[in-house]
Design an enzyme around this catalytic site. Structure first.
Site, PDB file in Angstrom:
ATOM      1  N   CYS A  78       0.859  -1.183   0.000  1.00  0.00           N
ATOM      2  CA  CYS A  78       0.000   0.000   0.000  1.00  0.00           C
ATOM      3  C   CYS A  78       0.892   1.229   0.000  1.00  0.00           C
ATOM      4  O   CYS A  78       1.698   1.417   0.924  1.00  0.00           O
ATOM      5  CB  CYS A  78      -0.871  -0.018   1.251  1.00  0.00           C
ATOM      6  SG  CYS A  78      -1.812   1.495   1.454  1.00  0.00           S
ATOM      7  N   CYS A 188      -0.418   3.647  -6.562  1.00  0.00           N
ATOM      8  CA  CYS A 188      -1.415   3.067  -5.646  1.00  0.00           C
ATOM      9  C   CYS A 188      -1.638   1.649  -6.156  1.00  0.00           C
ATOM     10  O   CYS A 188      -1.810   1.446  -7.371  1.00  0.00           O
ATOM     11  CB  CYS A 188      -2.719   3.868  -5.700  1.00  0.00           C
ATOM     12  SG  CYS A 188      -4.095   3.023  -4.864  1.00  0.00           S
TER      13      CYS A 188
END
Ligand code: DGL
Length: 266
Positions: A78, A188
């Site tokens: 992440c 992302c």
């Protein structure tokens, strides 16, 4: 708590949702024998609009959970958590923690590119972590960071303006192309799910999914630390946990990962 680390323990992964599975899928290609435990923090989705304090607390709780399950390392699959939380939790554990941005920056910065565009969440862009990490290794690199509009919501199907936001991807890519980037980093882990949309507006070669660099980095580092599993078969044990909506998690995962039983809700 993992007290003695050994190479045959599983590796923990976490993300806010299915995004980290785009990393896990690549990881399994290079290290298929590793046992893994994946945590999708779906109750806190999306991470992109959360504060630093919240993100530090989520990361700490998840890594503690993974530690109690007995992992030998944790992969922060992440960008948002790597950008906002990693610096504050990195010294709290006796096993390696791998944050995606910091582990990929050197190789991206030294790859001979001069202008790099980054699409990321609002919290990642706010942190300026990509810029600062890339500039550390290449002070001449020009970086444009852009927070994309709810692309995570499109992937997780939580977006109320789905059609409008899918249409808007075109404008966002065009705005980025006006900067004339040599490469555009998908900053992302949810964004590789949208690759079919992106390549309608820009050539596929311009997009960089840092997961590829990331898993090679981890493989090398695990090797250096003597932490590669002895398991020689290509079968491994996988456990999935989520903090909400297990069914939706399995459904949304599909592009990168077929999960055959429902993840455990914790
Ligand atoms: N997939 C995560 C990232 O790489 C988090 C996205 C979100 O939940 O906003 O940043």
């Amino acid at each position: 708590m993992t007290s003695i680390i050994n190479n045959n323990l599983p590796i923990g992964f976490f993300d806010s949702g299915v995004g980290g599975l785009s990393v896990l899928a690549r990881f399994k290609k290079v290290l298929p024998a590793e046992n893994i435990i994946y945590f999708g923090d779906t109750i806190h989705l999306p991470y992109g609009n959360k504060s630093r304090e919240e993100l530090i607390s989520y990361a700490g709780n998840i890594i503690n959970f993974l530690s109690e399950k007995g992992v030998k390392a944790v992969i922060i699959a992440c960008n948002t958590s790597s950008a906002q939380a990693y610096d504050y939790i990195k010294d709290n554990y006796n096993f390696p923690i791998y944050p995606i941005i910091q582990c990929c920056a050197k190789q991206v910065a030294e790859s001979g590119i001069n202008r790099v565009g980054i699409f990321a969440t609002e919290a990642t862009v706010k942190s300026k972590k990509y810029s600062s990490e890339l500039l550390k290794y290449n002070p001449n690199i020009q970086v444009k960071e852009m927070a994309s509009k709810n692309w995570v919501g499109i992937v997780e199907r939580t977006d109320e303006n789905l059609d409008e936001n899918i249409k808007n991807i075109k404008n966002e890519i065009r705005e980025m192309l006006d900067f004339h980037p040599d490469k555009i980093i998908l900053g992302c882990t949810h964004y590789p799910y949208l690759m079919d949309e992106f390549i309608k507006y820009a050539p596929k070669e311009i997009f960089v999914d840092p997961a590829e660099i990331f898993v090679e980095y981890i493989k090398q580092d695990l090797k250096n630390k003597g932490l590669i599993s002895d398991n020689k078969s290509d079968k491994s044990r996988e456990q999935f946990y989520v903090s909400a909506n297990p069914k939706e998690f399995v459904r949304n995962a599909k592009i990168f990962y077929d999960i055959d039983s429902l993840p455990e809700l914790v």
